[in-house]
Motif scaffolding. Sequence first.
Motif, PDB file in Angstrom:
ATOM      1  N   ARG A  19      -0.623 -99.518 -71.761  1.00 16.29           N
ATOM      2  CA  ARG A  19       0.652 -99.370 -72.462  1.00 16.29           C
ATOM      3  C   ARG A  19       0.712-100.348 -73.617  1.00 16.29           C
ATOM      4  O   ARG A  19       0.059-101.396 -73.611  1.00 16.29           O
ATOM      5  CB  ARG A  19       1.827 -99.598 -71.509  1.00 16.29           C
ATOM      6  N   GLN A  20       1.497 -99.950 -74.611  1.00  9.80           N
ATOM      7  CA  GLN A  20       1.683-100.800 -75.782  1.00  9.80           C
ATOM      8  C   GLN A  20       3.139-100.777 -76.186  1.00  9.80           C
ATOM      9  O   GLN A  20       3.681 -99.718 -76.525  1.00  9.80           O
ATOM     10  CB  GLN A  20       0.793-100.346 -76.931  1.00  9.80           C
ATOM     11  N   ALA A  21       3.748-101.944 -76.127  1.00 16.05           N
ATOM     12  CA  ALA A  21       5.129-102.100 -76.555  1.00 16.05           C
ATOM     13  C   ALA A  21       5.144-102.468 -78.038  1.00 16.05           C
ATOM     14  O   ALA A  21       4.151-102.999 -78.563  1.00 16.05           O
ATOM     15  CB  ALA A  21       5.804-103.179 -75.723  1.00 16.05           C
ATOM     16  N   PRO A  22       6.257-102.209 -78.719  1.00 19.07           N
ATOM     17  CA  PRO A  22       6.335-102.538 -80.147  1.00 19.07           C
ATOM     18  C   PRO A  22       6.036-104.010 -80.417  1.00 19.07           C
ATOM     19  O   PRO A  22       6.568-104.893 -79.740  1.00 19.07           O
ATOM     20  CB  PRO A  22       7.781-102.207 -80.499  1.00 19.07           C
ATOM     21  N   GLY A  23       5.143-104.254 -81.353  1.00 19.88           N
ATOM     22  CA  GLY A  23       4.807-105.610 -81.722  1.00 19.88           C
ATOM     23  C   GLY A  23       3.874-106.332 -80.775  1.00 19.88           C
ATOM     24  O   GLY A  23       3.592-107.528 -80.951  1.00 19.88           O
ATOM     25  N   LYS A  24       3.401-105.618 -79.756  1.00 20.11           N
ATOM     26  CA  LYS A  24       2.521-106.238 -78.769  1.00 20.11           C
ATOM     27  C   LYS A  24       1.178-105.513 -78.726  1.00 20.11           C
ATOM     28  O   LYS A  24       1.055-104.378 -79.145  1.00 20.11           O
ATOM     29  CB  LYS A  24       3.165-106.234 -77.391  1.00 20.11           C
ATOM     30  N   GLU A  25       0.202-106.188 -78.153  1.00 21.10           N
ATOM     31  CA  GLU A  25      -1.102-105.568 -77.986  1.00 21.10           C
ATOM     32  C   GLU A  25      -1.077-104.602 -76.797  1.00 21.10           C
ATOM     33  O   GLU A  25      -0.266-104.733 -75.883  1.00 21.10           O
ATOM     34  CB  GLU A  25      -2.162-106.651 -77.753  1.00 21.10           C
ATOM     35  N   ARG A  26      -1.997-103.668 -76.846  1.00 19.32           N
ATOM     36  CA  ARG A  26      -2.137-102.741 -75.735  1.00 19.32           C
ATOM     37  C   ARG A  26      -2.572-103.514 -74.488  1.00 19.32           C
ATOM     38  O   ARG A  26      -3.464-104.364 -74.566  1.00 19.32           O
ATOM     39  CB  ARG A  26      -3.177-101.673 -76.081  1.00 19.32           C
ATOM     40  N   GLU A  27      -1.953-103.203 -73.360  1.00 20.33           N
ATOM     41  CA  GLU A  27      -2.280-103.919 -72.147  1.00 20.33           C
ATOM     42  C   GLU A  27      -2.608-102.963 -71.000  1.00 20.33           C
ATOM     43  O   GLU A  27      -2.089-101.856 -70.920  1.00 20.33           O
ATOM     44  CB  GLU A  27      -1.129-104.842 -71.710  1.00 20.33           C
ATOM     45  N   PHE A  28      -3.470-103.440 -70.123  1.00 21.22           N
ATOM     46  CA  PHE A  28      -3.895-102.689 -68.956  1.00 21.22           C
ATOM     47  C   PHE A  28      -2.736-102.548 -67.967  1.00 21.22           C
ATOM     48  O   PHE A  28      -1.976-103.489 -67.740  1.00 21.22           O
ATOM     49  CB  PHE A  28      -5.063-103.413 -68.282  1.00 21.22           C
TER      50      PHE A  28
ATOM     51  N   GLY B 137     -14.770-101.425 -62.211  1.00 22.85           N
ATOM     52  CA  GLY B 137     -14.811-102.825 -61.797  1.00 22.85           C
ATOM     53  C   GLY B 137     -13.812-103.611 -62.610  1.00 22.85           C
ATOM     54  O   GLY B 137     -13.074-103.046 -63.415  1.00 22.85           O
ATOM     55  N   PRO B 138     -13.753-104.922 -62.392  1.00 23.93           N
ATOM     56  CA  PRO B 138     -12.743-105.742 -63.074  1.00 23.93           C
ATOM     57  C   PRO B 138     -12.807-105.652 -64.600  1.00 23.93           C
ATOM     58  O   PRO B 138     -11.800-105.862 -65.269  1.00 23.93           O
ATOM     59  CB  PRO B 138     -13.083-107.161 -62.605  1.00 23.93           C
ATOM     60  N   MET B 139     -13.986-105.311 -65.130  1.00 26.50           N
ATOM     61  CA  MET B 139     -14.129-105.273 -66.589  1.00 26.50           C
ATOM     62  C   MET B 139     -13.295-104.191 -67.239  1.00 26.50           C
ATOM     63  O   MET B 139     -13.029-104.241 -68.438  1.00 26.50           O
ATOM     64  CB  MET B 139     -15.598-105.111 -66.966  1.00 26.50           C
ATOM     65  N   ILE B 140     -12.881-103.171 -66.504  1.00 25.83           N
ATOM     66  CA  ILE B 140     -12.201-102.056 -67.144  1.00 25.83           C
ATOM     67  C   ILE B 140     -10.724-102.316 -67.409  1.00 25.83           C
ATOM     68  O   ILE B 140      -9.974-101.415 -67.761  1.00 25.83           O
ATOM     69  CB  ILE B 140     -12.406-100.721 -66.407  1.00 25.83           C
ATOM     70  N   VAL B 141     -10.311-103.567 -67.297  1.00 27.15           N
ATOM     71  CA  VAL B 141      -8.991-103.924 -67.812  1.00 27.15           C
ATOM     72  C   VAL B 141      -9.050-104.057 -69.327  1.00 27.15           C
ATOM     73  O   VAL B 141      -8.009-104.159 -69.976  1.00 27.15           O
ATOM     74  CB  VAL B 141      -8.472-105.240 -67.179  1.00 27.15           C
ATOM     75  N   SER B 142     -10.237-104.040 -69.878  1.00 27.20           N
ATOM     76  CA  SER B 142     -10.416-104.196 -71.324  1.00 27.20           C
ATOM     77  C   SER B 142     -10.484-102.838 -72.002  1.00 27.20           C
ATOM     78  O   SER B 142     -11.219-101.954 -71.555  1.00 27.20           O
ATOM     79  CB  SER B 142     -11.694-104.978 -71.629  1.00 27.20           C
ATOM     80  N   THR B 143      -9.767-102.695 -73.100  1.00 24.88           N
ATOM     81  CA  THR B 143      -9.719-101.419 -73.807  1.00 24.88           C
ATOM     82  C   THR B 143     -11.088-101.002 -74.337  1.00 24.88           C
ATOM     83  O   THR B 143     -11.370 -99.809 -74.436  1.00 24.88           O
ATOM     84  CB  THR B 143      -8.728-101.480 -74.970  1.00 24.88           C
TER      85      THR B 143
END
Length: 125
Positions: A38-47, A103-109
């Motif tokens: 998800r990405q909120a206005p003015g913020k980076e995309r997050e897992f 795995g844990p790495m897939i929190v990264s876009t």
Amino acid sequence: QVQLVESGGGLVQAGGSLSVSCAASGRTFSSYAMGWFRQAPGKEREFVAAIHWSGGNAFYADSVKGRFTISRDNAKKTVSLLMNSLKPEDTAVYSCAATRLYGPMIVSTDKYDYWGQGIQVTVSS
């Protein structure tokens, strides 16, 4: 090649529930782990959440753990995100994505190969 199209979303009051879904095209959907970001206005995309290609394992961001549930149906080539106890801070554009990794790495876009166009979720206070 995998194409992803989100649906659902919309406007909901705080404390309410909403579900977003992602429909995939292509023959190899069951070979991909799926994630929601998800990405909120003015913020980076997050897992937000990810689910194994088998559907047998999933993990979540701490901010949504216990409130959101990710699921998939490989026969229908869909992945869904059920969001309960929504908060205004959950307001964002939600996107699904596909990756051959798990795995844990897939929190990264940057670990994802395919992305949907995103869909708006707005939680009013």
